[in-house]
Design an enzyme around this catalytic site. Structure first.
Site, PDB file in Angstrom:
ATOM      1  N   ILE A  83       0.840  -1.203   0.000  1.00 57.55           N
ATOM      2  CA  ILE A  83       0.000   0.000   0.000  1.00 57.55           C
ATOM      3  C   ILE A  83       0.877   1.255   0.000  1.00 57.55           C
ATOM      4  O   ILE A  83       0.584   2.233  -0.681  1.00 57.55           O
ATOM      5  CB  ILE A  83      -0.924  -0.020   1.247  1.00 57.55           C
ATOM      6  CG1 ILE A  83      -1.906  -1.197   1.164  1.00 57.55           C
ATOM      7  CG2 ILE A  83      -1.674   1.291   1.391  1.00 57.55           C
ATOM      8  CD1 ILE A  83      -2.719  -1.415   2.448  1.00 57.55           C
ATOM      9  N   GLN A  99     -10.043  -8.750  15.642  1.00 56.14           N
ATOM     10  CA  GLN A  99      -9.872  -9.913  14.750  1.00 56.14           C
ATOM     11  C   GLN A  99      -9.224 -11.049  15.533  1.00 56.14           C
ATOM     12  O   GLN A  99      -8.233 -10.817  16.269  1.00 56.14           O
ATOM     13  CB  GLN A  99      -9.000  -9.521  13.549  1.00 56.14           C
ATOM     14  CG  GLN A  99      -8.690 -10.641  12.585  1.00 56.14           C
ATOM     15  CD  GLN A  99      -9.936 -11.212  11.903  1.00 56.14           C
ATOM     16  OE1 GLN A  99     -10.895 -10.513  11.650  1.00 56.14           O
ATOM     17  NE2 GLN A  99      -9.914 -12.496  11.636  1.00 56.14           N
ATOM     18  N   GLN A 113      -5.380 -11.522  16.671  1.00 57.75           N
ATOM     19  CA  GLN A 113      -4.704 -10.235  16.448  1.00 57.75           C
ATOM     20  C   GLN A 113      -4.904  -9.263  17.616  1.00 57.75           C
ATOM     21  O   GLN A 113      -5.148  -8.076  17.393  1.00 57.75           O
ATOM     22  CB  GLN A 113      -5.213  -9.584  15.153  1.00 57.75           C
ATOM     23  CG  GLN A 113      -4.697 -10.251  13.890  1.00 57.75           C
ATOM     24  CD  GLN A 113      -4.837  -9.366  12.660  1.00 57.75           C
ATOM     25  OE1 GLN A 113      -5.745  -8.549  12.586  1.00 57.75           O
ATOM     26  NE2 GLN A 113      -3.954  -9.537  11.703  1.00 57.75           N
ATOM     27  N   TYR A 172      -2.206  -6.600  17.111  1.00 53.36           N
ATOM     28  CA  TYR A 172      -2.433  -5.734  15.942  1.00 53.36           C
ATOM     29  C   TYR A 172      -3.670  -4.855  16.150  1.00 53.36           C
ATOM     30  O   TYR A 172      -3.643  -3.645  15.883  1.00 53.36           O
ATOM     31  CB  TYR A 172      -2.599  -6.633  14.716  1.00 53.36           C
ATOM     32  CG  TYR A 172      -2.722  -5.919  13.393  1.00 53.36           C
ATOM     33  CD1 TYR A 172      -1.579  -5.486  12.702  1.00 53.36           C
ATOM     34  CD2 TYR A 172      -3.958  -5.702  12.802  1.00 53.36           C
ATOM     35  CE1 TYR A 172      -1.688  -4.863  11.466  1.00 53.36           C
ATOM     36  CE2 TYR A 172      -4.077  -5.074  11.574  1.00 53.36           C
ATOM     37  CZ  TYR A 172      -2.933  -4.666  10.910  1.00 53.36           C
ATOM     38  OH  TYR A 172      -3.040  -4.037   9.681  1.00 53.36           O
TER      39      TYR A 172
HETATM   40  N1  NAP Z   1      -2.702  -5.257   3.259  1.00 51.09           N
HETATM   41  C1  NAP Z   1      -3.870  -5.113   3.851  1.00 51.09           C
HETATM   42  O1  NAP Z   1      -4.866  -5.757   3.496  1.00 51.09           O
HETATM   43  C2  NAP Z   1      -4.020  -4.115   4.980  1.00 51.09           C
HETATM   44  C3  NAP Z   1      -5.288  -3.941   5.560  1.00 51.09           C
HETATM   45  C4  NAP Z   1      -5.448  -3.008   6.573  1.00 51.09           C
HETATM   46  C5  NAP Z   1      -4.364  -2.255   7.000  1.00 51.09           C
HETATM   47  N2  NAP Z   1      -3.146  -2.452   6.448  1.00 51.09           N
HETATM   48  C6  NAP Z   1      -2.041  -1.604   6.924  1.00 51.09           C
HETATM   49  O2  NAP Z   1      -1.493  -0.899   5.812  1.00 51.09           O
HETATM   50  C7  NAP Z   1      -0.099  -0.695   6.005  1.00 51.09           C
HETATM   51  C8  NAP Z   1       0.666  -1.253   4.816  1.00 51.09           C
HETATM   52  O3  NAP Z   1       0.362  -2.639   4.694  1.00 51.09           O
HETATM   53  P1  NAP Z   1       0.947  -3.531   3.483  1.00 51.09           P
HETATM   54  O4  NAP Z   1       0.108  -4.732   3.397  1.00 51.09           O
HETATM   55  O5  NAP Z   1       1.150  -2.667   2.275  1.00 51.09           O
HETATM   56  O6  NAP Z   1       2.365  -3.937   4.118  1.00 51.09           O
HETATM   57  P2  NAP Z   1       3.629  -4.642   3.434  1.00 51.09           P
HETATM   58  O7  NAP Z   1       3.390  -4.937   1.991  1.00 51.09           O
HETATM   59  O8  NAP Z   1       4.030  -5.739   4.360  1.00 51.09           O
HETATM   60  O9  NAP Z   1       4.752  -3.454   3.492  1.00 51.09           O
HETATM   61  C9  NAP Z   1       5.106  -2.942   4.734  1.00 51.09           C
HETATM   62  C10 NAP Z   1       6.081  -1.802   4.549  1.00 51.09           C
HETATM   63  O10 NAP Z   1       6.422  -1.308   5.862  1.00 51.09           O
HETATM   64  C11 NAP Z   1       7.827  -1.394   6.040  1.00 51.09           C
HETATM   65  N3  NAP Z   1       8.086  -1.677   7.456  1.00 51.09           N
HETATM   66  C12 NAP Z   1       7.658  -2.735   8.210  1.00 51.09           C
HETATM   67  N4  NAP Z   1       8.133  -2.643   9.465  1.00 51.09           N
HETATM   68  C13 NAP Z   1       8.881  -1.503   9.513  1.00 51.09           C
HETATM   69  C14 NAP Z   1       9.676  -0.867  10.504  1.00 51.09           C
HETATM   70  N5  NAP Z   1       9.768  -1.359  11.752  1.00 51.09           N
HETATM   71  N6  NAP Z   1      10.318   0.288  10.182  1.00 51.09           N
HETATM   72  C15 NAP Z   1      10.216   0.805   8.949  1.00 51.09           C
HETATM   73  N7  NAP Z   1       9.492   0.263   7.958  1.00 51.09           N
HETATM   74  C16 NAP Z   1       8.847  -0.884   8.231  1.00 51.09           C
HETATM   75  C17 NAP Z   1       8.285  -2.515   5.118  1.00 51.09           C
HETATM   76  O11 NAP Z   1       9.677  -2.391   4.835  1.00 51.09           O
HETATM   77  P3  NAP Z   1      10.484  -3.659   4.178  1.00 51.09           P
HETATM   78  O12 NAP Z   1      10.047  -3.710   2.737  1.00 51.09           O
HETATM   79  O13 NAP Z   1      11.906  -3.297   4.329  1.00 51.09           O
HETATM   80  O14 NAP Z   1      10.075  -4.876   4.950  1.00 51.09           O
HETATM   81  C18 NAP Z   1       7.387  -2.230   3.917  1.00 51.09           C
HETATM   82  O15 NAP Z   1       7.910  -1.141   3.163  1.00 51.09           O
HETATM   83  C19 NAP Z   1       0.249  -1.394   7.333  1.00 51.09           C
HETATM   84  O16 NAP Z   1       0.236  -0.454   8.385  1.00 51.09           O
HETATM   85  C20 NAP Z   1      -0.887  -2.391   7.515  1.00 51.09           C
HETATM   86  O17 NAP Z   1      -1.084  -2.708   8.867  1.00 51.09           O
HETATM   87  C21 NAP Z   1      -2.946  -3.362   5.447  1.00 51.09           C
END
Ligand code: NAP
Length: 241
Positions: A14, A141, A144, A147
């Site tokens: 995202i 959830q 979680q 989370y």
């Molecule tokens: N995907 C969904 O369906 C969904 C739904 C609801 C909410 N969200 C929220 O949306 C956000 C993005 O989700 P996503 O699914 O796109 O995640 P993702 O694909 O797993 O990507 C996570 C990103 O955050 C970075 N990151 C993780 N831990 C970190 C840390 N401690 N310090 C700095 N950077 C860090 C990762 O870096 P690296 O690439 O180096 O690992 C990556 O760039 C999150 O907050 C998630 O909780 C997601």
């Protein structure tokens, strides 16, 4: 001069869609990541968006990293707190480490990133803080507790800080995505997706990262100046908070 936007976890998923959409909307964008150098390099090659590596769970690293970004691009005017992780387990099996890691990244990370940019935003009388929470912070959830607690905490943080920023021209908002079509989702078996997940979503599909990115671009814009302390749900009707 274009405004500077900093997107945590902006190199993939995202966050990558958010970084790209903000760039397209005319912002100077910096994207951070935690450790996946290959993805970050490929993202920079593809988009021209500079990436910076630090851990949002480490306050001092955030101060130093933001200092570097501001030296390169100028003061951060839009901060998107997007970095997040999951460490799922039913509560009786959840370890203190799983709890702490998620709280440190998903909740304290938001403090650690927002606190250093806040004084500058107050001085300049303009700022946008946009935090990516989650549907699971609203409804809870299974497996979680960590989370959901952190993401619910992000919403409380948003509502409290919005009151402090209002007179200084700073808006503070949260977006709660539902299930979004990212790499994380591709690991879910097709049967679970079709028989368990999709039937819970009234629009009948997953969301796209671009749909979250467009909401961020709107909340960052001058047009959204009267919107603060809000929680925007983007979940296909799965949970109506
Ligand atoms: N995907 C969904 O369906 C969904 C739904 C609801 C909410 N969200 C929220 O949306 C956000 C993005 O989700 P996503 O699914 O796109 O995640 P993702 O694909 O797993 O990507 C996570 C990103 O955050 C970075 N990151 C993780 N831990 C970190 C840390 N401690 N310090 C700095 N950077 C860090 C990762 O870096 P690296 O690439 O180096 O690992 C990556 O760039 C999150 O907050 C998630 O909780 C997601």
């Amino acid at each position: 001069m274009s405004r500077v936007a900093l997107v945590t976890g902006g190199s993939r998923g995202i966050g990558a869609a958010i970084s790209t959409a903000l760039k397209k909307a005319g912002y100077s964008v910096a994207a951070t990541y935690a450790g996946n150098d290959d993805k970050a390099r490929a993202f920079t090659d593809e988009t021209g968006i500079k990436t910076y590596k630090w851990n949002v769970a480490d306050y001092d690293a955030c101060v130093d990293g933001i200092h570097q970004v501001e030296g390169d691009l100028g003061p951060v005017e839009v901060l998107v707190n997007n970095a997040g992780i999951t460490r799922d387990a039913p509560f009786h099996k959840m370890t203190p480490e799983q709890w702490k890691e998620v709280m440190d990244t998903n909740l304290s990370g938001v403090f650690n990133m927002t606190h250093p940019v806040w004084p500058g935003m107050r001085e300049r009388k303009f700022g946008r803080i946009i935090t990516i929470s989650s549907i699971n912070g609203q409804k809870g959830q299974f497996a979680q507790t960590n989370y959901a607690a952190a993401k619910a905490g992000d919403i409380g943080f948003t509502k409290a800080l919005a009151q402090e920023g209002a007179r200084a021209g700073i808006t503070v908002n949260a977006i709660c995505p539902g299930y979004i079509n990212t790499e994380m989702m591709s690991t879910i078996p097709e049967k679970v997706m079709n028989e368990v997940i999709l039937p819970q979503i009234p629009v009948g599909r997953l969301g796209e990262a671009d749909e979250i990115a467009r909401a961020v671009v709107f909340l960052a814009s001058d047009d959204a100046g009267f919107i603060t302390g809000s929680t925007l749900t983007a979940n296909g009707g799965q949970y109506m908070a």
